[in-house]
Design an enzyme around this catalytic site. Sequence first.
Site, PDB file in Angstrom:
ATOM      1  N   CYS A   1      74.654   8.857  60.948  1.00 14.15           N
ATOM      2  CA  CYS A   1      74.619   9.775  62.092  1.00 14.15           C
ATOM      3  C   CYS A   1      74.410  11.217  61.629  1.00 14.15           C
ATOM      4  CB  CYS A   1      75.932   9.638  62.865  1.00 14.15           C
ATOM      5  SG  CYS A   1      76.226  10.886  64.107  1.00 14.15           S
TER       6      CYS A   1
ATOM      7  N   CYS B   1      76.830  13.820  63.008  1.00 16.92           N
ATOM      8  CA  CYS B   1      78.138  13.680  62.347  1.00 16.92           C
ATOM      9  C   CYS B   1      78.187  14.514  61.072  1.00 16.92           C
ATOM     10  CB  CYS B   1      78.422  12.219  62.012  1.00 16.92           C
ATOM     11  SG  CYS B   1      78.529  11.130  63.443  1.00 16.92           S
TER      12      CYS B   1
END
Length: 158
Positions: free
Chosen positions: A77, A80
């Site tokens: 991600c 993230c």
Amino acid sequence: MASVMPVFTAVFDKVPRLGLTCLRSHVVRISAAAGTRSIHLSDQHNDVYMISGEDDFKNKVMRNSLPVIVNFHADWCEPCHSLKPLLEKIAEEHVGRLHLAEILVDDHVDLLHAFEVTAVPAVLGIHRGVVTEKFVGLVSHKQVMNFVDKLLERTAPK
């Protein structure tokens, strides 16, 4: 005349029986005078926990007397990866007032389902086992700071 050299180091301490890794910062001052040496070690806990399982989560997050920012994230991600350094910086700036728990969603599907996380990054503010704040996705620095302020405000001793 003594010389003083400040040194900053960050180390990961592994506690095998608990299965957790905690980032700790140490400030070391080494002074050397004629014929003498002394070392002063200042141990500052950043309290960033990599959660290793459900029991670890219960002990480090749900039973914690301080508020905990719980970061559900994934290696794949990109948002993230952008959010993680900011959360770690916030944890450093609020040592003794809050903790940060990192949870890799691919490794802890049970926690993902328990907190109904459907997208990452998902960040929860938990205090004494209760979710008090939450946001999902990559948000602005200002929104993250508002999240932290609300978390600390709601969990402040009365």
